[in-house]
Design a protein around this motif. Sequence first.
Motif, PDB file in Angstrom:
ATOM      1  N   GLN A 127       0.813  -1.221   0.000  1.00 10.59           N
ATOM      2  CA  GLN A 127       0.000   0.000   0.000  1.00 10.59           C
ATOM      3  C   GLN A 127       0.849   1.275   0.000  1.00 10.59           C
ATOM      4  O   GLN A 127       0.301   2.376  -0.063  1.00 10.59           O
ATOM      5  N   GLY A 128       2.175   1.129   0.107  1.00 14.57           N
ATOM      6  CA  GLY A 128       3.044   2.305   0.133  1.00 14.57           C
ATOM      7  C   GLY A 128       2.910   3.105   1.412  1.00 14.57           C
ATOM      8  O   GLY A 128       2.960   4.329   1.393  1.00 14.57           O
ATOM      9  N   LYS A 129       2.756   2.387   2.534  1.00 12.26           N
ATOM     10  CA  LYS A 129       2.567   3.050   3.823  1.00 12.26           C
ATOM     11  C   LYS A 129       3.618   2.577   4.818  1.00 12.26           C
ATOM     12  O   LYS A 129       4.308   1.584   4.580  1.00 12.26           O
ATOM     13  N   VAL A 130       3.733   3.293   5.933  1.00 13.03           N
ATOM     14  CA  VAL A 130       4.698   2.940   6.974  1.00 13.03           C
ATOM     15  C   VAL A 130       3.958   2.578   8.260  1.00 13.03           C
ATOM     16  O   VAL A 130       2.808   2.964   8.452  1.00 13.03           O
ATOM     17  N   ALA A 131       4.656   1.822   9.120  1.00 18.30           N
ATOM     18  CA  ALA A 131       4.054   1.404  10.386  1.00 18.30           C
ATOM     19  C   ALA A 131       5.137   1.334  11.451  1.00 18.30           C
ATOM     20  O   ALA A 131       6.311   1.083  11.145  1.00 18.30           O
ATOM     21  N   VAL A 132       4.727   1.557  12.680  1.00 23.00           N
ATOM     22  CA  VAL A 132       5.640   1.392  13.808  1.00 23.00           C
ATOM     23  C   VAL A 132       6.147  -0.045  13.780  1.00 23.00           C
ATOM     24  O   VAL A 132       5.399  -0.982  13.519  1.00 23.00           O
ATOM     25  N   GLY A 133       7.451  -0.205  14.016  1.00 26.63           N
ATOM     26  CA  GLY A 133       8.068  -1.523  14.025  1.00 26.63           C
ATOM     27  C   GLY A 133       8.758  -1.897  12.733  1.00 26.63           C
ATOM     28  O   GLY A 133       9.504  -2.879  12.689  1.00 26.63           O
ATOM     29  N   LYS A 158      14.343  -0.046   8.521  1.00 23.27           N
ATOM     30  CA  LYS A 158      14.689   0.946   7.493  1.00 23.27           C
ATOM     31  C   LYS A 158      14.530   0.348   6.098  1.00 23.27           C
ATOM     32  O   LYS A 158      14.023   1.004   5.190  1.00 23.27           O
ATOM     33  N   GLU A 159      14.954  -0.900   5.927  1.00 26.42           N
ATOM     34  CA  GLU A 159      14.803  -1.565   4.637  1.00 26.42           C
ATOM     35  C   GLU A 159      13.330  -1.641   4.228  1.00 26.42           C
ATOM     36  O   GLU A 159      12.982  -1.382   3.071  1.00 26.42           O
ATOM     37  N   GLN A 160      12.466  -1.989   5.154  1.00 26.61           N
ATOM     38  CA  GLN A 160      11.035  -2.090   4.859  1.00 26.61           C
ATOM     39  C   GLN A 160      10.440  -0.727   4.511  1.00 26.61           C
ATOM     40  O   GLN A 160       9.633  -0.627   3.588  1.00 26.61           O
ATOM     41  N   VAL A 161      10.848   0.306   5.232  1.00 24.99           N
ATOM     42  CA  VAL A 161      10.359   1.660   4.933  1.00 24.99           C
ATOM     43  C   VAL A 161      10.795   2.068   3.531  1.00 24.99           C
ATOM     44  O   VAL A 161       9.996   2.596   2.751  1.00 24.99           O
ATOM     45  N   ILE A 162      12.049   1.818   3.194  1.00 23.03           N
ATOM     46  CA  ILE A 162      12.555   2.182   1.861  1.00 23.03           C
ATOM     47  C   ILE A 162      11.789   1.420   0.781  1.00 23.03           C
ATOM     48  O   ILE A 162      11.438   1.989  -0.261  1.00 23.03           O
ATOM     49  N   PRO A 202      14.651   8.524   1.843  1.00 21.77           N
ATOM     50  CA  PRO A 202      14.411   9.910   2.253  1.00 21.77           C
ATOM     51  C   PRO A 202      15.246  10.854   1.385  1.00 21.77           C
ATOM     52  O   PRO A 202      16.281  10.450   0.850  1.00 21.77           O
ATOM     53  N   LEU A 203      14.797  12.090   1.261  1.00 24.32           N
ATOM     54  CA  LEU A 203      15.548  13.084   0.484  1.00 24.32           C
ATOM     55  C   LEU A 203      16.896  13.346   1.142  1.00 24.32           C
ATOM     56  O   LEU A 203      16.964  13.623   2.346  1.00 24.32           O
ATOM     57  N   ARG A 207      13.198  12.908   8.014  1.00 24.08           N
ATOM     58  CA  ARG A 207      12.123  13.796   7.563  1.00 24.08           C
ATOM     59  C   ARG A 207      11.692  13.326   6.187  1.00 24.08           C
ATOM     60  O   ARG A 207      12.496  13.257   5.264  1.00 24.08           O
ATOM     61  N   MET A 208      10.432  12.999   6.060  1.00 27.32           N
ATOM     62  CA  MET A 208       9.882  12.469   4.815  1.00 27.32           C
ATOM     63  C   MET A 208       8.745  13.385   4.353  1.00 27.32           C
ATOM     64  O   MET A 208       8.172  14.118   5.149  1.00 27.32           O
ATOM     65  N   TRP A 209       8.420  13.298   3.059  1.00 28.66           N
ATOM     66  CA  TRP A 209       7.377  14.145   2.486  1.00 28.66           C
ATOM     67  C   TRP A 209       6.464  13.315   1.599  1.00 28.66           C
ATOM     68  O   TRP A 209       6.929  12.540   0.771  1.00 28.66           O
ATOM     69  N   VAL A 210       5.178  13.504   1.747  1.00 25.51           N
ATOM     70  CA  VAL A 210       4.197  12.878   0.873  1.00 25.51           C
ATOM     71  C   VAL A 210       3.752  13.892  -0.184  1.00 25.51           C
ATOM     72  O   VAL A 210       3.279  13.526  -1.245  1.00 25.51           O
TER      73      VAL A 210
END
Length: 82
Positions: free
Chosen positions: A12-18, A21-25, A31-32, A45-48
């Motif tokens: 879904q292109g979303k983030v979750a607690v837990g 870093k690899e999963q977030v990427i 990140p910029l 710091r991320m931007w949607v």
Amino acid sequence: SYPAPVQSAIKQGKVAVGMTKEQVIMSVGYPLANENPSMDAPIWRMWVSSFGEYQLLWDASGRVKEIVTDSLTRNIVVYQSQ
């Protein structure tokens, strides 16, 4: 091989607690660099969008411990299990 909720968040292109870093990427991309000079920083710091900033706070083991943002951006970027 990730747990089902993590796989769903990535799809879904979303983030979750837990998340790691690899999963977030995998989910929302890197990140910029100009906003985040170090991938090892305790906060990314991320931007949607131009106005939709969110911050990922990392714990000592490299997992998201908190997602800080406004309620509108939270609805867009934070994974909620069904």
